[in-house]
Design a protein around this motif. Structure first.
Motif, PDB file in Angstrom:
ATOM      1  N   CYS A   1      30.177  15.368   5.425  1.00 31.61           N
ATOM      2  CA  CYS A   1      29.211  14.400   4.900  1.00 31.61           C
ATOM      3  C   CYS A   1      27.786  14.923   5.011  1.00 31.61           C
ATOM      4  O   CYS A   1      26.919  14.585   4.219  1.00 31.61           O
ATOM      5  CB  CYS A   1      29.320  13.071   5.651  1.00 31.61           C
TER       6      CYS A   1
ATOM      7  N   HIS B   1      25.231   7.963  -0.710  1.00 27.12           N
ATOM      8  CA  HIS B   1      25.952   6.876  -0.070  1.00 27.12           C
ATOM      9  C   HIS B   1      24.991   5.789   0.356  1.00 27.12           C
ATOM     10  O   HIS B   1      24.013   6.011   1.023  1.00 27.12           O
ATOM     11  CB  HIS B   1      26.969   7.313   0.968  1.00 27.12           C
TER      12      HIS B   1
ATOM     13  N   SER C   1      26.163   1.892   0.590  1.00 29.72           N
ATOM     14  CA  SER C   1      26.703   0.801   1.414  1.00 29.72           C
ATOM     15  C   SER C   1      27.173   1.310   2.771  1.00 29.72           C
ATOM     16  O   SER C   1      27.248   0.546   3.733  1.00 29.72           O
ATOM     17  CB  SER C   1      27.819   0.049   0.676  1.00 29.72           C
ATOM     18  N   MET C   2      27.447   2.609   2.898  1.00 27.17           N
ATOM     19  CA  MET C   2      27.789   3.156   4.218  1.00 27.17           C
ATOM     20  C   MET C   2      26.616   3.021   5.197  1.00 27.17           C
ATOM     21  O   MET C   2      26.796   3.109   6.401  1.00 27.17           O
ATOM     22  CB  MET C   2      28.136   4.654   4.108  1.00 27.17           C
ATOM     23  N   LEU C   3      25.430   2.858   4.650  1.00 31.60           N
ATOM     24  CA  LEU C   3      24.245   2.847   5.516  1.00 31.60           C
ATOM     25  C   LEU C   3      23.726   1.443   5.795  1.00 31.60           C
ATOM     26  O   LEU C   3      22.768   1.257   6.525  1.00 31.60           O
ATOM     27  CB  LEU C   3      23.130   3.686   4.870  1.00 31.60           C
ATOM     28  N   ILE C   4      24.381   0.449   5.189  1.00 30.37           N
ATOM     29  CA  ILE C   4      23.917  -0.927   5.408  1.00 30.37           C
ATOM     30  C   ILE C   4      24.565  -1.481   6.670  1.00 30.37           C
ATOM     31  O   ILE C   4      25.791  -1.537   6.770  1.00 30.37           O
ATOM     32  CB  ILE C   4      24.269  -1.828   4.198  1.00 30.37           C
ATOM     33  N   PRO C   5      23.777  -1.844   7.660  1.00 30.07           N
ATOM     34  CA  PRO C   5      24.347  -2.294   8.930  1.00 30.07           C
ATOM     35  C   PRO C   5      24.946  -3.687   8.838  1.00 30.07           C
ATOM     36  O   PRO C   5      24.413  -4.649   9.358  1.00 30.07           O
ATOM     37  CB  PRO C   5      23.150  -2.251   9.886  1.00 30.07           C
ATOM     38  N   LYS C   6      26.040  -3.786   8.153  1.00 30.61           N
ATOM     39  CA  LYS C   6      26.698  -5.082   8.009  1.00 30.61           C
ATOM     40  C   LYS C   6      28.193  -4.826   7.992  1.00 30.61           C
ATOM     41  O   LYS C   6      28.675  -3.958   7.266  1.00 30.61           O
ATOM     42  CB  LYS C   6      26.243  -5.720   6.702  1.00 30.61           C
ATOM     43  N   ARG C   7      28.940  -5.574   8.795  1.00 27.23           N
ATOM     44  CA  ARG C   7      30.388  -5.423   8.826  1.00 27.23           C
ATOM     45  C   ARG C   7      30.968  -5.895   7.507  1.00 27.23           C
ATOM     46  O   ARG C   7      30.904  -7.073   7.175  1.00 27.23           O
ATOM     47  CB  ARG C   7      30.989  -6.290   9.936  1.00 27.23           C
ATOM     48  N   ALA C   8      31.510  -4.994   6.747  1.00 22.69           N
ATOM     49  CA  ALA C   8      32.177  -5.372   5.495  1.00 22.69           C
ATOM     50  C   ALA C   8      32.936  -4.154   5.007  1.00 22.69           C
ATOM     51  O   ALA C   8      32.544  -3.021   5.275  1.00 22.69           O
ATOM     52  CB  ALA C   8      31.150  -5.794   4.456  1.00 22.69           C
ATOM     53  N   PHE C   9      34.036  -4.404   4.296  1.00 21.80           N
ATOM     54  CA  PHE C   9      34.726  -3.278   3.682  1.00 21.80           C
ATOM     55  C   PHE C   9      33.836  -2.681   2.592  1.00 21.80           C
ATOM     56  O   PHE C   9      33.063  -3.395   1.962  1.00 21.80           O
ATOM     57  CB  PHE C   9      36.054  -3.724   3.076  1.00 21.80           C
ATOM     58  N   LEU C  10      33.972  -1.390   2.387  1.00 28.15           N
ATOM     59  CA  LEU C  10      33.126  -0.717   1.403  1.00 28.15           C
ATOM     60  C   LEU C  10      33.489  -1.117  -0.022  1.00 28.15           C
ATOM     61  O   LEU C  10      32.640  -1.142  -0.898  1.00 28.15           O
ATOM     62  CB  LEU C  10      33.283   0.804   1.543  1.00 28.15           C
TER      63      LEU C  10
ATOM     64  N   PRO D   1      34.564  12.852   6.282  1.00 29.72           N
ATOM     65  CA  PRO D   1      33.987  12.421   7.566  1.00 29.72           C
ATOM     66  C   PRO D   1      34.639  13.087   8.780  1.00 29.72           C
ATOM     67  O   PRO D   1      33.980  13.326   9.788  1.00 29.72           O
ATOM     68  CB  PRO D   1      34.249  10.909   7.573  1.00 29.72           C
TER      69      PRO D   1
ATOM     70  N   ILE E   1      36.702   0.224   7.683  1.00 25.64           N
ATOM     71  CA  ILE E   1      35.677   0.266   6.634  1.00 25.64           C
ATOM     72  C   ILE E   1      36.270   0.278   5.229  1.00 25.64           C
ATOM     73  O   ILE E   1      35.573   0.076   4.267  1.00 25.64           O
ATOM     74  CB  ILE E   1      34.665   1.421   6.832  1.00 25.64           C
TER      75      ILE E   1
END
Lengths: 528, 319
Positions: free
Chosen positions: B184, B191, B193-202, B231, B272
């Motif tokens: 990576c 990328h 949404s990988m960097l948004i600090p929120k628990r959620a599936f991508l 990763p 994720i």
């Protein structure tokens, strides 16, 4: 580095089962300073321990005694941890071998001495593999957030405001409307003197210059540590407070507040204290519960919570142990897996350097990101990877007698571990071949550890975790379940029966369920 | 390391060999094209599978391609170790067992029966047994299981430039330094949404790459619901697959801080991406351990008794 070992007989509770003299000799031969004592709870023994630390300049101490939970969750014993730190030992170099609740009480007969050595060796390994933690001193803020303008909320606010604290009181409804918090039947039972106490108190907070009210307001974010919390309100307003008192008892509201406040809940969905004996304390020393069963106990709880909070916030300095997850920046490639995994918004990617960073004010040290990190760049200060692997290796070296299976019991700090403690205190028994290993959270259980446990000869791996919806760290058990569901394919590919991995939900006080589950698992492994 | 022994005055003597492999790493060396001539100014290849020389001479550098899958592989490897001052695991099979290593998911007798008896085109098949034919080992091994390895050049195959750089480093008396981060780090795809600090599936769904009509060339595969091993994989490959719009398959092996690749990708993706096993195209093991099963924490089946490996010379891999 010189490590001291303090072996407590626990007034014969331990020494009647475990041959303490043999342990003494064994560790002396290994070149470790060993001291014995009858009861480490006593002032005499504690003084002797502190003198030994100073005289021998120990840089690490293994306490072979009762459960570390006693030292961490009860006021009277947590003082000794502070004294040990004051005597010069870093908090991360204090390790425990739980020789009472998880050995002398539930086990007996052959193998007890060997198991004691395993537990002590694991504690020594923890000291050897752990880096010093940073201890920060911060001046606490003399302000508080009260959640819920209930009877206890109003009384707590008044007490704090009178004592000179700035008080912010937040309620999802109107402030002053007690009907939400008290049933008409209960109200009818209250005599006039109490009514006279409540109404003026309510007027009191409205009039008080130290009180700010936020009616019809919800919280969107809370983070920080005792003495210094940041609170974000719906609409974006930010409050800075030293402590928080939760004054609501409503299961629906609790479920909304829980992911924000990170306070444990009980099986009925209400916030629960960290120890049933101290009803206002939570595991966070800056967050208190003030909810009683009726008006009288509400007021008592408010007073108790206020006294507990102010006894901390009135100090000039508070020590903070920084137990966050660390990043090996040579290995981290900035993929963002940790960012997506962390429930507490504690991780982010520093875009300029393309590495992951941890916000120490948000990190709770659960270790979920450490497990999720696909590179191994993240590690946990309190339970480092190298320690976990070494601990499993040590425990895997335990020789069970005959056909008795050997089980690695990874027990989460929130539930599995205290449930095992409880089992010991309840006088329940299980086989000596069940070898406990404390983990910060089910989310800290790396599938690599499970595979390694089978490699070093365990017949089964048992994981004791918080019940669904009640995880100490909100999502640790969910994430373990998701990982395990995928990981079972790995076990099958190695021809390891997936029934040899058992994940069990247990509440912290359910010692009986722990023993039932572990004995059933051992029987199954034995083929009964 | 043994780098001091190299005399800068003359060409460095190099031997190469292949064990259980496809010869792709040697082909990758040849893929240096004109630059191969620069390399040959520095080294002299005195022994290799392409030359008709029977005995391995004494050399400064030995490059070993391939995993150890039979007794002959082991014999050649030991001789190579004996004759080389510096022994390099050349390519992923040598480093981690590689593709041949997946044989460890099956019992040896099943493998032999499938190959010689049960295949659909076989009539009256027999499992060959002769002292002339080297016996298959119970398990496939990375070469570091058998001998001490000084350096490794991972990759399936290692890119030509990486091979050249490694050889030049050794000639100059330097260490072979591998990158330590994951793929990576060098991935040019965006990328977000990988960097948004929120628990959620991508993503809402996951798909295997061939199912997609179109894969956005500029967007993280995982964010498009496409399984990517990047990763959990060491970088250094030059991201050739990503540039060809194909997700990483993990051929560079795990990063140095991970104990293994397969468990790590499970840990990472379980929370994720949605749909559990689907994200692995229903093959968690094949996806996670495709190139590195023999160096896994648990490198073979539990019901497969481990053969005796001579541990005398086995001091592990440095990298």
């Amino acid at each position: 580095m010189s490590i001291g070992l303090c072996l407590c007989k626990c007034n014969r509770t331990i020494s009647d089962v475990v041959n303490i003299d043999a342990l003494f000799d064994w560790y002396r031969e290994q070149g470790i300073d060993v001291m014995g004592c009858d009861e480490l709870c006593s002032a005499d023994c504690q003084n002797e321990l502190l003198n030994n630390i100073r005289e021998n300049e120990w840089s690490g101490i293994v306490i072979g005694a009762c459960s570390p939970k006693h030292y961490e969750t009860t006021k009277n014993q947590s003082a000794i941890l502070q004294s040990i730190a004051d005597a010069g030992i870093n908090p991360n170099k204090i390790a425990f071998a739980n020789l009472r609740e998880q050995l002398a009480l539930p086990n007996s007969g052959d193998g007890v001495l060997e198991k004691a050595k395993c537990l002590i060796d694991v504690a020594i390994s923890k000291i050897e593999h752990s880096a010093d933690v940073l201890v920060e001193e911060i001046p606490p803020r003399r302000s508080a957030l009260i959640i819920g303008a209930s009877i206890s909320g109003v009384f707590a606010a008044l007490r704090l405001a009178d004592a000179g604290y700035k008080v912010h009181i937040v309620d999802k409804g109107e402030i002053g409307d007690f009907s939400e918090y008290i049933t008409p039947e209960e109200l009818a039972k209250i005599d006039v003197s109490l009514t006279c106490a409540m109404t003026p108190s309510f007027a009191g907070i409205k009039m008080h210059p130290n009180v700010v009210m936020y009616p019809e307001t919800t919280l969107t974010d809370v983070y920080g540590r005792v003495g210094d919390y940041t609170v974000q309100l719906e609409g974006g307003e930010i409050l800075k407070v030293g402590g928080i008192i939760v004054c609501v008892r409503d299961a629906e509201l609790t479920s909304k507040l829980r992911p924000i406040l990170h306070i444990d809940i009980d099986s009925e969905g209400y916030f629960r204290p960290k120890n049933p004996a101290f009803v206002v304390e939570t595991r966070d020393p800056g967050k208190y519960l003030a909810v009683g069963d009726d008006v009288r106990s509400d007021i008592l709880a408010a007073d108790s919570a206020v006294l507990s909070l102010t006894s901390i916030l009135d100090k000039n300095e508070i020590n903070h142990i920084i137990e966050v997850s660390e990043v090996d920046e040579d290995v981290c490639g900035g993929c963002g897996t940790c960012v997506k995994t962390c429930m507490f918004h504690a991780t982010s990617i520093d875009l300029a350097r393309n590495v992951s960073v941890t916000d120490a004010t948000r990190c709770v040290g659960c270790g979920n990101c450490v497990v999720a990190c696909p590179t191994g760049a993240r590690d946990l200060v309190r339970y480092p990877n190298s320690y976990m692997i070494d601990a499993i290796r040590i425990l895997g070296g335990f020789k069970t007698s005959g056909a008795s299976p050997k089980v690695l019991a990874m027990l989460c700090d929130g539930s599995g571990y205290p449930a095992a403690d409880r089992a010991g205190l309840m006088g329940l028994t299980y086989p000596t071949g069940v070898l406990p290993l404390r983990v910060s959270c089910a989310g800290r259980v790396d599938t690599q550890f499970i595979l390694y446990a089978f490699k070093v000869g365990f017949d089964g791996v048992f994981i004791g975790e918080c019940p669904e919806g009640a995880c100490h760290n909100i999502v640790g058990n969910t994430d373990l379940a998701r990982r395990a569901n995928l990981f079972r394919a790995v076990l099958r590919s190695r021809a390891i029966d997936t029934d040899r991995l058992r994940i069990e939900e247990i509440s912290p006080l359910e010692g009986d369920l722990f023993v039932e589950a572990i004995n059933e698992f051992v029987d199954e492994l034995r083929g009964d | 390391m043994n780098c001091g022994v190299i005399d800068m005055g003359e060409k460095v003597q190099v031997a190469t060999t292949w064990l259980q492999s496809c010869s792709g790493c040697h082909i990758s060396l040849l893929d240096l094209h004109e630059e191969l001539l620069d390399v040959l100014d520095l080294i002299e290849i005195v022994y290799s599978p392409l030359m008709d020389i029977k005995e391995i001479p004494r050399v400064t550098v030995g490059l070993v391609e391939g995993a150890v899958a039979n007794d002959y592989n082991e014999e050649v490897l030991r001789e190579m170790r004996e004759q080389s001052d510096i022994l390099v695991a050349f390519g992923t099979c040598a480093c981690f067992g590689g593709i041949p290593g997946m044989r460890n998911l099956h019992l040896l007798q099943d493998v032999l029966a499938r190959a010689y008896v049960e295949t659909e085109s076989t009539v009256d098949g027999i499992i060959p047994e002769s002292p002339e034919i080297p016996a298959l080992k119970q398990h496939v091994h990375a070469i570091s299981d058998i001998v001490k390895v000084d350096y490794m050049i991972p990759g399936c195959p290692p890119p030509p430039q990486m091979i050249k750089n490694a050889i030049v480093a050794l000639v100059n008396g330097e260490e072979i330094v591998l990158p330590t981060k994951n793929l990576c780090n060098d991935c040019k795809r965006k990328h977000d949404s990988m960097l948004i600090p929120k628990r959620a599936f991508l993503t809402e769904a996951v798909q295997s790459a061939p199912e997609l009509d179109k894969i956005d060339r500029d967007k993280c595969f995982l964010e498009q619901g496409v399984m990517c091993m990047g990763p959990a994989t060491r970088t250094g490959c030059g991201s050739r697959c990503l540039d060809a719009n194909m997700p990483c398959r993990g051929c560079m092996g795990p990063t140095p801080d991970a104990l293994e690749q397969g468990a790590k990708i499970v840990n990472a993706l379980a929370s994720i991406l949605p749909a559990g096993g689907l994200m692995f195209n229903e093959d968690v093991v094949g996806t996670g351990y495709r190139y590195s099963l023999p160096v896994s924490i648990y490198p073979h089946r539990a019901d497969d008794l481990e053969e005796e490996v001579n541990e005398e010379e086995n001091e592990g891999d440095e990298q």
